[in-house]
Design a protein around this motif. Sequence first.
Motif, PDB file in Angstrom:
ATOM      1  N   PHE A 163     -54.574 -23.844  65.518  1.00  0.00           N
ATOM      2  CA  PHE A 163     -53.389 -23.240  66.110  1.00  0.00           C
ATOM      3  C   PHE A 163     -53.127 -21.901  65.419  1.00  0.00           C
ATOM      4  O   PHE A 163     -53.456 -21.714  64.246  1.00  0.00           O
ATOM      5  CB  PHE A 163     -52.157 -24.160  66.045  1.00  0.00           C
ATOM      6  N   LEU A 164     -52.545 -20.985  66.168  1.00  0.00           N
ATOM      7  CA  LEU A 164     -52.311 -19.637  65.649  1.00  0.00           C
ATOM      8  C   LEU A 164     -51.050 -19.614  64.797  1.00  0.00           C
ATOM      9  O   LEU A 164     -50.336 -20.610  64.684  1.00  0.00           O
ATOM     10  CB  LEU A 164     -52.203 -18.651  66.826  1.00  0.00           C
ATOM     11  N   ASP A 165     -50.779 -18.465  64.204  1.00  0.00           N
ATOM     12  CA  ASP A 165     -49.618 -18.338  63.319  1.00  0.00           C
ATOM     13  C   ASP A 165     -48.337 -18.748  64.053  1.00  0.00           C
ATOM     14  O   ASP A 165     -48.131 -18.378  65.220  1.00  0.00           O
ATOM     15  CB  ASP A 165     -49.481 -16.887  62.827  1.00  0.00           C
ATOM     16  N   ALA A 174     -55.436 -23.028  75.840  1.00  0.00           N
ATOM     17  CA  ALA A 174     -54.334 -22.601  74.979  1.00  0.00           C
ATOM     18  C   ALA A 174     -53.058 -23.282  75.455  1.00  0.00           C
ATOM     19  O   ALA A 174     -52.801 -23.358  76.659  1.00  0.00           O
ATOM     20  CB  ALA A 174     -54.175 -21.092  75.015  1.00  0.00           C
ATOM     21  N   ILE A 175     -52.247 -23.778  74.512  1.00  0.00           N
ATOM     22  CA  ILE A 175     -51.030 -24.521  74.834  1.00  0.00           C
ATOM     23  C   ILE A 175     -49.880 -23.976  74.008  1.00  0.00           C
ATOM     24  O   ILE A 175     -50.000 -23.814  72.785  1.00  0.00           O
ATOM     25  CB  ILE A 175     -51.213 -26.039  74.547  1.00  0.00           C
ATOM     26  N   GLY A 176     -48.755 -23.694  74.670  1.00  0.00           N
ATOM     27  CA  GLY A 176     -47.557 -23.228  73.980  1.00  0.00           C
ATOM     28  C   GLY A 176     -46.543 -24.342  73.813  1.00  0.00           C
ATOM     29  O   GLY A 176     -46.348 -25.150  74.731  1.00  0.00           O
ATOM     30  N   THR A 215     -49.809 -29.995  68.480  1.00  0.00           N
ATOM     31  CA  THR A 215     -48.949 -29.646  67.342  1.00  0.00           C
ATOM     32  C   THR A 215     -47.752 -28.823  67.818  1.00  0.00           C
ATOM     33  O   THR A 215     -47.932 -27.822  68.515  1.00  0.00           O
ATOM     34  CB  THR A 215     -49.738 -28.846  66.302  1.00  0.00           C
ATOM     35  N   GLY A 216     -46.539 -29.258  67.456  1.00  0.00           N
ATOM     36  CA  GLY A 216     -45.354 -28.483  67.800  1.00  0.00           C
ATOM     37  C   GLY A 216     -44.440 -29.140  68.806  1.00  0.00           C
ATOM     38  O   GLY A 216     -43.710 -28.464  69.534  1.00  0.00           O
ATOM     39  N   GLU A 217     -44.484 -30.473  68.885  1.00  0.00           N
ATOM     40  CA  GLU A 217     -43.609 -31.263  69.779  1.00  0.00           C
ATOM     41  C   GLU A 217     -43.860 -30.932  71.242  1.00  0.00           C
ATOM     42  O   GLU A 217     -45.003 -30.853  71.676  1.00  0.00           O
ATOM     43  CB  GLU A 217     -42.139 -31.063  69.396  1.00  0.00           C
ATOM     44  N   GLY A 277     -43.049 -23.178  68.538  1.00  0.00           N
ATOM     45  CA  GLY A 277     -43.670 -21.864  68.402  1.00  0.00           C
ATOM     46  C   GLY A 277     -45.122 -21.897  67.983  1.00  0.00           C
ATOM     47  O   GLY A 277     -45.677 -20.852  67.608  1.00  0.00           O
ATOM     48  N   TYR A 278     -45.760 -23.071  68.037  1.00  0.00           N
ATOM     49  CA  TYR A 278     -47.190 -23.155  67.723  1.00  0.00           C
ATOM     50  C   TYR A 278     -48.006 -22.925  68.983  1.00  0.00           C
ATOM     51  O   TYR A 278     -47.728 -23.504  70.039  1.00  0.00           O
ATOM     52  CB  TYR A 278     -47.544 -24.523  67.148  1.00  0.00           C
TER      53      TYR A 278
END
Length: 671
Positions: free
Chosen positions: A135-137, A112-114, A95-97, A118-119
């Motif tokens: 996914f976090l905030d 964990a993936i950045g 999620t998040g391109e 910003g997700y």
Amino acid sequence: MHNVRFYKPKPKAVYCMAMQPHNKKLALSRADASLEIWNLTQTPFIERTIASSTENFSIEGLAWCDSRLFSVGLHGLLIEYDLYKLEVKSRAVVTGEAAFCLDINKDKSRIAIGTEQGYLNIFQIQEEEVFFEKFLDKQEGRILCLKFDHSGEYIVSGSLDALRIWSVRTNQALHKMITGRAEHNKPTIVWCLTITQDFSIISGDSRGVLTVWDGKVGAQLESYQSHRADILSLCLSEDEESLYCAGVDPNIVNYVRVKVKDDSQKWVRSVQRKTHDHNVRALALDGNKLYSSGVDGYLACSYPPKTLSKFAPILQAPCVTLCSKARYVMLQYPKFIEVWTLGESEGEKDKRTGMFTVDKRPQKLVLVQKVVKVDDNDRKEGILCATMSDDGGLILYSTRLGVRLLKLVREELQLKLVPVETEGWGEVPCLGAIFAQSRVIVAPNVGGLQVVEIANDRAVVTQTINTQSEMEDTIALLGVSGDSQFLVGGEVKGNVAVWTLKNNHYVSYCKVPKYKSPPTALGIHPKVPNLVVAYSDEHVIEFDLSRRELTKFSRSLSKSPPKSLASRGSAIRSVAFDPRADRTILLQDDDSVIVIDKEKTIDNKNKSPKVQKIEEGAKSQQFDCRSVKKHKHLVHLGWVSQDELVAVEVNPVSLTEHLPPCLVQNTFGRK
């Protein structure tokens, strides 16, 4: 000697590296999204290569989970690799391109993936699959780096102008730490970070500043102007007492932790090394050995006090095929293949240089590549392996889409490539292949071997060899005797097996005694049934195929190995034999040719070579082993006739001329 200098691969920048300390494996990704797995147990060498493909065109982050390898990229996918078949095993959408970074917690249970938007994605690692958990905030701006703390309860992420500490349990950011700016209108990019066991966070940013933060309260502790430009990579030692950092300013700076008053600790700048001239994008530590790489594509290994080894960005061997009958040389590149003719001379030497004058220059005949359409754009597939028949009539290469067999036909003054039917076997990719007269032996990525007969523009599998009893992995090295009587295969677990031809079928013949290190090159003598195998720790054996045992020379060599053979900086890439002298063995590594004379020994007292019989108890004598260093980045060595040797090399200047300009720095008043 033919010095082939028209092999000019363009260096591919290294984007990221990941170390697996338990098995001493280093995974690194290059700019074309190809992956190299380096074996670091002895002399470093490329153990496996996963070629780039149109389905996986970007790798921005790498991470090991025990023996499993994961990556993320601009395509927004989490990819796991099959290191047996050397292909993509599974894909999961993030999620998040676009995804820029990933990290795995100490328990090996979460990833964990950045991402670009910003997700911060959390995935659960199961035995066979990876499942999306949450996914976090969402935060403002892209996440460019992140790390789990040692407990796995918190994640620290770096982005534009800030670092954030996240709680995995509550999905919220606990602290936001502002970096500050060097220029008012220019945001500071946090490129890399690492975390110590006491929850100290160390970050490197685009100002060239190394900052130490207290993760418990989210406050800055120390700050150092470490570099003149962006810090792109950080590396922390296992005991957390030493730290290395580098980036656009290619100086690798070491910081050590020292005790000061009141039992507090402080990071102090220590030694500084300059092993690269261009951007350093990745650092990894293996004990006290520091591995670094970046834009120049070289993998550098430095360790105290001042030892440095550099490995050129050259493909895994074998990447060159010599066709002695046709006098062709086939050169493999990451995404295409070239076939050249060798130069010809009438035998006249230049009086000044002593070299033969070239009357007919080498000529490029064909260029072969696999092009597929993706979104109405033509893209090239990466080449897994390639080979050519000795008469120059057949070319075989494999991509992830399968095997292609082409016939090279000369019509008047033109060359034409005609596809040969590969019925029932061409759909499975292969990791190695070798021609043996009218046959081609193929090593599919699913394991085993296939013997393919070629006749009347058709290629049909006549035999499938099950190698499970002899091999533990897919076959990486193949060799065949001149009369096709013996077939030899080797793999990275140290197994080398031999098959022999009976009633037009290959049957299991014997196994070479298993050695502790993986083989890097092998060859069969063209006149005598002797097999020579070179291993990654520079150990060399000679195996008598007719007697199925090690020769007396091999036993004597293992008792007293020559110093010039034992102290090598790079692994042996090929084995050749002098057709004029049965007693001579030629070994080739990155920068030298090692010539071993089996009949000459050197007495340790007077160091003079003499010819004598080999005795098993002779411990005070060593074989005449000489090293010839006339080349740099020697890729392949082989014979095309009784008195013609071909040396294929890559000129270091051709590797550096394609690089972008490096950071301009003033040195003693000059740039």
